[in-house]
Design a protein around this motif. Structure first.
Motif, PDB file in Angstrom:
ATOM      1  N   CYS A   6      50.807  43.137  32.201  1.00  0.00           N
ATOM      2  CA  CYS A   6      49.636  42.543  32.840  1.00  0.00           C
ATOM      3  C   CYS A   6      49.033  43.508  33.862  1.00  0.00           C
ATOM      4  CB  CYS A   6      50.024  41.233  33.518  1.00  0.00           C
ATOM      5  SG  CYS A   6      50.951  40.107  32.464  1.00  0.00           S
TER       6      CYS A   6
ATOM      7  N   GLU B 258      43.171  44.275  32.224  1.00  0.00           N
ATOM      8  CA  GLU B 258      43.461  43.941  30.830  1.00  0.00           C
ATOM      9  C   GLU B 258      44.935  43.626  30.655  1.00  0.00           C
ATOM     10  OE1 GLU B 258      42.019  47.464  28.958  1.00  0.00           O
ATOM     11  OE2 GLU B 258      43.723  48.657  29.584  1.00  0.00           O
TER      12      GLU B 258
ATOM     13  N   GLU C 203      45.161  33.460  33.830  1.00  0.00           N
ATOM     14  CA  GLU C 203      45.643  33.698  32.463  1.00  0.00           C
ATOM     15  C   GLU C 203      47.139  33.978  32.437  1.00  0.00           C
ATOM     16  OE1 GLU C 203      43.451  35.941  29.588  1.00  0.00           O
ATOM     17  OE2 GLU C 203      41.572  35.632  30.687  1.00  0.00           O
TER      18      GLU C 203
ATOM     19  N   ARG D 226      42.513  37.049  36.104  1.00  0.00           N
ATOM     20  CA  ARG D 226      43.814  37.570  35.685  1.00  0.00           C
ATOM     21  C   ARG D 226      44.942  36.596  35.993  1.00  0.00           C
ATOM     22  NH1 ARG D 226      48.443  39.315  37.852  1.00  0.00           N
ATOM     23  NH2 ARG D 226      49.531  41.060  36.910  1.00  0.00           N
TER      24      ARG D 226
ATOM     25  N   TYR E 147      40.884  40.374  30.238  1.00  0.00           N
ATOM     26  CA  TYR E 147      41.082  38.957  30.547  1.00  0.00           C
ATOM     27  C   TYR E 147      39.775  38.209  30.307  1.00  0.00           C
ATOM     28  CZ  TYR E 147      45.339  40.592  32.786  1.00  0.00           C
ATOM     29  OH  TYR E 147      46.556  41.176  33.026  1.00  0.00           O
TER      30      TYR E 147
END
Length: 155
Positions: free
Chosen positions: A78, A82, A130, A127, A123
């Motif tokens: 993570c 992205e 998610e 971020r 994402y």
């Protein structure tokens, strides 16, 4: 709430931090007991705010998560902008949730019965939201050793 309220067990484990959180809002033990008894909605709101602070801190620090099932593994890295995913699928009767199944995979990562896919995507939303969603769906925070092992193998 941005995330979800911590469980009773999580609150118990973080009781000192919660006490400091309340103290930062000038709420002492006596006042907290009074709020819980007389204004349960206010108490609930304070617990929700604290939960969001804790979750946000934990998730911001999270770099790797992983999800295992009997025949597949999803490994995530993570980054800030992205998320990278390595998906591993086993095409024969093995249980990756058991120690011997996991050990077999780590010794035989390039076996013909192992399919490995790699992808990266930005994402869709924030971020941390998610990453939290993946955790709520059963993923666990990890140190990233398995992700990096497979990433080196397939790069």
């Amino acid at each position: 709430m941005k995330y979800r309220q911590l469980t009773k067990e999580q609150f118990e484990n973080l009781h000192e931090e919660f006490a400091r959180f309340l103290a930062s809002q000038s709420i002492d033990v006596i006042e907290w007991k009074q709020i819980k008894e007389e204004k349960p909605q206010v108490a609930e709101e304070e617990m929700n705010v604290f939960s969001d602070v804790v979750w946000d801190d934990v998730i911001t620090k999270t770099q790797y998560i992983e999800h295992f099932s009997e025949t597949s593994v999803n490994l995530f890295k993570c980054n800030d902008e992205e998320i990278h995913r390595i998906a591993i699928k086993i095409n024969w009767d093995i249980n990756l949730l058991k120690q011997e199944g996991f050990e077999w995979l780590m010794k035989n990562p390039m076996d013909n019965s192992v399919d490995v896919f790699k992808g990266t995507k930005p994402y869709r939303s924030e971020r941390n939201t998610e990453v939290f969603d993946l955790i709520e769906k059963g993923s666990a925070i990890s140190k990233g050793e398995i992700f990096e092992y497979f990433n080196q193998l397939i790069s």
